[in-house]
Design an enzyme around this catalytic site. Structure first.
Site, PDB file in Angstrom:
ATOM      1  N   HIS A   1      -8.455  10.739   8.915  1.00 37.01           N
ATOM      2  CA  HIS A   1      -8.215  11.306  10.243  1.00 37.01           C
ATOM      3  C   HIS A   1      -9.522  11.847  10.821  1.00 37.01           C
ATOM      4  CE1 HIS A   1      -4.174  12.240   8.199  1.00 37.01           C
ATOM      5  NE2 HIS A   1      -3.857  11.376   9.151  1.00 37.01           N
TER       6      HIS A   1
ATOM      7  N   CYS B   1       9.130  -6.574   2.900  1.00 38.61           N
ATOM      8  CA  CYS B   1       8.278  -6.272   4.062  1.00 38.61           C
ATOM      9  C   CYS B   1       8.868  -5.154   4.898  1.00 38.61           C
ATOM     10  CB  CYS B   1       8.138  -7.500   4.969  1.00 38.61           C
ATOM     11  SG  CYS B   1       7.262  -8.864   4.226  1.00 38.61           S
TER      12      CYS B   1
ATOM     13  N   HIS C   1       6.401 -12.368   0.199  1.00 41.69           N
ATOM     14  CA  HIS C   1       7.012 -11.950  -1.070  1.00 41.69           C
ATOM     15  C   HIS C   1       7.616 -13.100  -1.868  1.00 41.69           C
ATOM     16  CE1 HIS C   1       6.762  -8.069   1.045  1.00 41.69           C
ATOM     17  NE2 HIS C   1       6.611  -7.590  -0.159  1.00 41.69           N
TER      18      HIS C   1
ATOM     19  N   LYS D   1      -1.616   8.006  -2.398  1.00 44.64           N
ATOM     20  CA  LYS D   1      -0.826   9.137  -2.898  1.00 44.64           C
ATOM     21  C   LYS D   1      -0.798   9.166  -4.414  1.00 44.64           C
ATOM     22  CE  LYS D   1       1.961  10.591   0.893  1.00 44.64           C
ATOM     23  NZ  LYS D   1       2.941  10.066   1.832  1.00 44.64           N
TER      24      LYS D   1
ATOM     25  N   HIS E   1      -6.805  14.386   6.425  1.00 40.41           N
ATOM     26  CA  HIS E   1      -7.761  13.972   5.397  1.00 40.41           C
ATOM     27  C   HIS E   1      -8.964  13.332   6.076  1.00 40.41           C
ATOM     28  CE1 HIS E   1      -6.325   9.875   5.943  1.00 40.41           C
ATOM     29  NE2 HIS E   1      -5.085  10.248   5.658  1.00 40.41           N
TER      30      HIS E   1
ATOM     31  N   CYS F   1      13.322  -9.251   5.632  1.00 43.32           N
ATOM     32  CA  CYS F   1      12.776  -9.199   4.275  1.00 43.32           C
ATOM     33  C   CYS F   1      12.742  -7.747   3.822  1.00 43.32           C
ATOM     34  CB  CYS F   1      11.367  -9.790   4.219  1.00 43.32           C
ATOM     35  SG  CYS F   1      10.568  -9.477   2.619  1.00 43.32           S
TER      36      CYS F   1
ATOM     37  N   LYS G   1      -9.614   3.438  -3.402  1.00 41.18           N
ATOM     38  CA  LYS G   1      -8.758   3.516  -2.240  1.00 41.18           C
ATOM     39  C   LYS G   1      -8.056   4.869  -2.209  1.00 41.18           C
ATOM     40  CE  LYS G   1      -5.396   0.607   0.041  1.00 41.18           C
ATOM     41  NZ  LYS G   1      -4.432  -0.473  -0.055  1.00 41.18           N
TER      42      LYS G   1
ATOM     43  N   CYS H   1      10.568 -15.344   2.112  1.00 43.87           N
ATOM     44  CA  CYS H   1       9.498 -14.632   2.801  1.00 43.87           C
ATOM     45  C   CYS H   1       8.153 -15.182   2.346  1.00 43.87           C
ATOM     46  CB  CYS H   1       9.580 -13.137   2.492  1.00 43.87           C
ATOM     47  SG  CYS H   1       8.067 -12.256   2.938  1.00 43.87           S
TER      48      CYS H   1
END
Length: 540
Positions: free
Chosen positions: A22, A130, A148, A305, A19, A127, A302, A145
């Site tokens: 890259h 993470c 989180h 996916k 994409h 975690c 952004k 954590c």
RNA sequence: GGGCCCAUAGCUCAAUUGGUUAGAGCCCCCGGCUCAUAACCGGGUUGUUCCUGGUUCGAGUCCAGGUGGGCCUACCA
């Protein structure tokens, strides 16, 4: 004096299709390598693919392919993407190659011989959010954590470890001695503060999957993918090897003047901490600079996916041409900063800078004034007849060339282009103020020739200064002013510095405009073909 | 929780490291030119430099606090 220059992109994980993220990294590395070649420096440009790991193993299974077959298929689109974008790499490393696997094991043994590798059971807080281990220092009260705010778990596994903890001090000393090791500076701060916290030994083998490089003398384990992946930078050159065994490795690693790794900001730590630590352990030379560039968003969003907005470079190359896309990448965002890829801005820069600025400058002189009044030939002029306006433009050309070179050395591509465009703009002003069309009518032949020569020579300079970014268009430009294509040659510095390289008497070859301006209809049809929403707020 | 970075014109960014009246491109408006790709050139408008305080002869720049944003904070991307 030969100053071997080695520039690399990350090796891309073949789980993805290529994409523009890259493409951005790869174009940047290509621009660096083309610039270095122009300067006459021996240059090696490496890109390639990371083909190991659990994800690949799984994907291959899903597709009912052997892992090797799967990665072979996934590799093809990367190769063709770089070809389409005119990224002229010297090497294309694949981590599944036999040579690479041997190199990884060789590096492993060097680290092992140093006493930096040991086998151990490892147990620490983990975690799940993470997906990573945590030191006690990192946890909040009650074993939470810090990111989180969730409880961590105790997890145990057996693996080989690298004594990274022994390298806290050596790394900090190294950073101290090499204040430009990581760029941009702000990223270097992050790296330093991370190391200053104190480094923990690093697990460098896995038993949870098979698709990787076997640990030497222990087939149970495969080498941790990052140790595997990072080794590509030397395996591609035939290293690690004693002097005299691998010529590329000797020239572009051991005795290279500069080694630049271009990476995305997400993988900085691996390159700026682990990689130098591995090399220090193995007694191998450490690279000169790690350059962490930013991320591109697409039309303000952004890439992800879930949004499905990973833009493949292919259709963009088809619509605009490789050079235009390369120009846009390098011009739009400061290297090192995040930036936006916007179709609208691309078209605006195309029309405003390439078509109206550079393209029109060439066209008005070559296809019009020189063709009609000078029989299409580069005029003969004497330097003693220079007027203030001429000297002024020549000075600006020299200043722009000098500045652009400095910025290209520093990978400040946007600034290099900025400097070049100041010259484009100055040349257009020069044409306006000297009014060659009037000189022609008045029969002021000598002055007309002087003016035309000055602009043609400026165009010749620009054809070199912009060559790293737009190699094809620059050669087209050169063809139109009667110059042969640029042929970078080792040991020969082609960067413009002396005025008057354009030979009088040669025939210019006016042809179609370099960058035909896009009218609104064309814009719309291009955007529609690319599937860009033209009705929304972005298309003002 | 700890740390790093950023905030300047409608937008994207500069400002020689504390020094005159904070600049450039894009956008918009007006004018000129006419060689050229409806291109080019000139002129013009726009600023509480995020806020509050401090240091200084002098602060966009340094310091403190605040607000807003981005990032890093130990492997399998």
């Amino acid at each position: 004096m030969a100053r071997p220059y080695y520039v690399t992109t990350p090796i891309y994980y073949v789980n993805d299709r290529p994409h523009i993220g890259h493409a951005y990294s790869t174009v940047a590395a290509d621009v660096v390598s083309r610039y270095q070649r122009l300067r006459g420096n021996p240059t090696y440009f490496l890109t390639g693919l990371d083909e190991h790991g659990l994800k690949i193993e799984r994907r291959a299974k899903e597709e009912r392919l052997a892992p090797q077959e799967f990665v072979d298929r996934m590799a093809a689109p990367f190769r063709s993407a770089w070809e389409e974008l005119d990224c002229a790499h010297d090497g294309f490393i694949r981590t599944t190659s036999a040579e690479h696997r041997q190199s990884v094991q060789a590096l492993w043994k060097m680290m092992e011989d140093r006493g930096d590798i040991y086998l151990d059971d490892y147990e620490d807080w983990y975690c799940v959010g993470c997906e990573s281990f945590k030191t006690v220092k990192e946890l909040l009260e009650g074993n939470l954590c810090a990111i989180h705010r969730a409880p961590v778990e105790r997890i145990k596994e057996r693996s080989y470890f690298f004594r990274l903890s022994n390298y806290t001090k050596p790394l900090l000393d190294f950073y101290e001695a090499h204040p430009e090791f990581v760029q941009p500076d702000a990223r270097f701060n992050e790296v330093k503060s991370f190391v200053q916290e104190g480094l923990r030994d690093l697990s460098i083998s896995r038993t949870s999957f098979r698709w990787g490089v076997p640990v030497p003398d222990d087939e149970e384990h495969v080498v941790y993918v990052w140790l595997d992946a990072l080794t590509n930078y030397i395996s591609a050159l035939g290293g690690p090897a004693p002097e005299g065994v691998a010529p590329l490795y000797d020239e572009f690693w051991t005795s290279a003047h500069t080694i630049t790794h271009i990476v995305g900001k997400d993988i900085l730590r691996f390159h700026a901490v682990y990689w130098p630590a591995f090399l220090l352990s193995a007694g191998v030379r450490v690279p000169s600079q790690i350059w962490a560039h930013g991320w591109l968003t697409v039309n303000g969003e952004k890439m992800s996916k879930s949004l499905g907005n990973f833009l493949p470079p292919g259709p963009l190359v088809e619509a605009f041409g490789a050079d235009v896309l390369r120009y846009y990448f390098m011009r739009e965002v400061g290297f090192g900063q995040d930036g936006d890829f916007s179709h609208r801005n691309l078209i605006n820069r195309y029309n405003g800078e390439l078509a109206n600025g550079l393209g029109n400058l060439m066209n008005r002189i070559v296809a019009s004034i020189v063709k009609k009044n000078l029989d299409g030939r580069v005029p003969r002029v004497g330097l003693d007849a220079l007027e203030d306006a001429d000297r002024d433009l020549i000075d600006k050309a020299k200043a722009a060339s000098h500045e652009a070179a400095q910025h290209l050395e520093a990978l400040a591509f946007h600034r290099a282009l900025d400097a070049s465009w100041e010259l484009v703009s100055a040349a257009n002003k020069y044409v306006d103020s000297t009014e060659p069309w009037k000189l022609a009518k008045q029969g002021a032949q000598q002055r007309l020739e002087q003016v035309c020569y000055t602009v043609l020579e400026t165009l010749r300079w620009l054809s070199i200064m912009l060559f790293p970014v737009m190699p094809n268009k620059c050669n087209e430009l050169r063809a139109q002013i009667g110059m042969p294509p640029l042929l970078p040659t080792e040991g020969v510095d082609l960067w413009p510095s002396a005025w008057g390289g354009l030979r009088p008497g040669i025939e210019t070859r006016a042809a179609t405009p370099l960058f035909p301006r896009l009218d609104q209809l064309q814009e719309r049809s291009i955007l529609e073909r690319l599937g860009v929403d033209t009705s929304g707020s972005h298309a003002k």
